[in-house]
Enzyme design. Structure first.
Site, PDB file in Angstrom:
ATOM      1  N   GLU A  25      45.153 -35.045  37.353  1.00 18.74           N
ATOM      2  CA  GLU A  25      46.349 -35.783  36.679  1.00 18.74           C
ATOM      3  C   GLU A  25      46.687 -35.383  35.405  1.00 18.74           C
ATOM      4  O   GLU A  25      46.754 -36.157  34.409  1.00 18.74           O
ATOM      5  CB  GLU A  25      46.327 -37.140  36.800  1.00 18.74           C
ATOM      6  CG  GLU A  25      46.439 -37.545  38.410  1.00 18.74           C
ATOM      7  CD  GLU A  25      46.434 -39.012  38.770  1.00 18.74           C
ATOM      8  OE1 GLU A  25      46.165 -39.907  37.565  1.00 18.74           O
ATOM      9  OE2 GLU A  25      46.803 -39.408  39.842  1.00 18.74           O
TER      10      GLU A  25
ATOM     11  N   GLU B 155      45.629 -37.300  46.642  1.00 19.49           N
ATOM     12  CA  GLU B 155      45.531 -38.803  46.259  1.00 19.49           C
ATOM     13  C   GLU B 155      47.040 -39.478  46.854  1.00 19.49           C
ATOM     14  O   GLU B 155      48.101 -38.882  46.556  1.00 19.49           O
ATOM     15  CB  GLU B 155      45.437 -39.115  44.714  1.00 19.49           C
ATOM     16  CG  GLU B 155      44.228 -39.671  44.288  1.00 19.49           C
ATOM     17  CD  GLU B 155      44.316 -40.013  42.884  1.00 19.49           C
ATOM     18  OE1 GLU B 155      45.161 -41.235  42.577  1.00 19.49           O
ATOM     19  OE2 GLU B 155      43.567 -39.477  42.033  1.00 19.49           O
TER      20      GLU B 155
END
Length: 312
Positions: A95, A211
């Site tokens: 991320e 995710e």
């Protein structure tokens, strides 16, 4: 994993690494797969308030920032240590966010180059800016224009891999701010995946949804089921991992950890297990010869949070 006194780079804390390697070798010896995920948000030197603390790696205007070269050196060392284990997948960074997308590209490419120059051939998962969110892949990835958060779909076309064995690493949550911190599912699925899916198809890329998670209620069950069905039918998503599982999560509302997680007796039997049972036989996605994260050879499973490689 890198000692504080030496910083980000080739030097590893050998005690920590031994524990990691023991877990990786156990899982892969049972036929499972491990995604090694550098969970640092493309930041380094201050984990106190992650995901926002720390200096952006490669930011040459920040004297505290680790360099792109140091990040590449870390992955050169780590990939070398697992070079003969085809059941290891390299999730090179979790991320990245609120930084120039051109710097994400620079760091991504340096890590890919280092892994391949080290001789490792396994699948690499390549993240984008904006918390690598699939729902914003074609859009600006942050609200601050001065950060030059250009769309991943524009900038990451420049990614190259001499083995063509990579997939774009994407995340997706369904609450009102896409943070995965609320139990309500308010965003329509799979409509939130359609632009990224079309981009992947048009450019002959693949992706891995590493995710995603949602609350335990009928609306979220439908959202999750529609999302996984879309992944299966898309032809470009090669796998997924659900967030989250593991004994350390305790009563965390997204956990499906058996006997502990709140979703172990809801989301798991209602949505995830029925899909997984249909993935037989599955396909190996470690070392590929079919290009751009393609799949070949028989596989028994993928271990991570909880995940599966799709046959496409």
């Amino acid at each position: 994993m890198c000692p504080i006194e030496t910083g980000l780079g080739r030097t590893l804390n050998e005690t920590y690494f031994t524990e990691l390697a023991t877990a990786v070798n156990y899982i892969t010896s049972k036929g499972g797969y491990v995604v090694l995920d550098a969970h640092n948000y493309m930041r380094y030197n201050d984990p106190s308030m992650q995901p926002f603390s720390g200096s952006v790696i490669g930011n040459t205007s920040d004297t505290k920032a680790a360099t792109t070269e140091s990040l590449a050196a870390f992955w050169a060392e780590l990939s070398t240590r697992f070079i003969i284990n085809p059941n290891v997948i390299f999730g090179i960074m979790n991320e990245p966010h609120d930084m120039p997308t051109s710097l994400v590209l620079q760091n991504d490419q340096a890590m890919i180059d280092a892994i391949r120059q080290a001789g490792a051939q396994q699948l690499i998962l390549v993240p984008g800016n904006g918390f690598t969110g699939a729902q914003r892949w074609l859009n600006s990835t942050c609200s601050n224009a001065s950060l030059e958060c250009l769309p991943n779909a524009e900038v990451l076309l420049a990614i190259t891999d001499p083995l063509d064995n990579f997939a774009f690493d994407m995340h997706l949550y369904f609450d009102n701010d896409t943070s995965g911190t609320h139990e309500e599912c308010t965003l329509a699925a799979p409509a939130n995946l359609l632009p990224a899916t079309a981009w992947l198809q048009q450019n002959n890329y693949t992706a891995f949804l590493s995710e995603f998670g949602a609350g335990s209620n009928p609306t979220c069950f439908e959202t999750l089921n529609n999302t996984i069905t879309h992944l299966e039918d898309s032809g470009v998503f090669i796998g997924w991992t659900y967030w989250s599982a593991g004994p350390l999560w305790g009563d965390y509302f997204l956990s499906i950890e058996p006997d502990e997680g709140p979703q172990a007796n809801s989301t798991w039997p209602e949505v995830l297990e029925p899909h997984i049972r249909r993935y037989q036989p599955m396909m190996k996605c470690g070392i590929s010869t079919s290009g751009r994260g393609g799949v070949d050879e028989e596989m028994r499973g993928l271990d991570g949070c909880l995940g599966m490689i799709l046959t496409g």
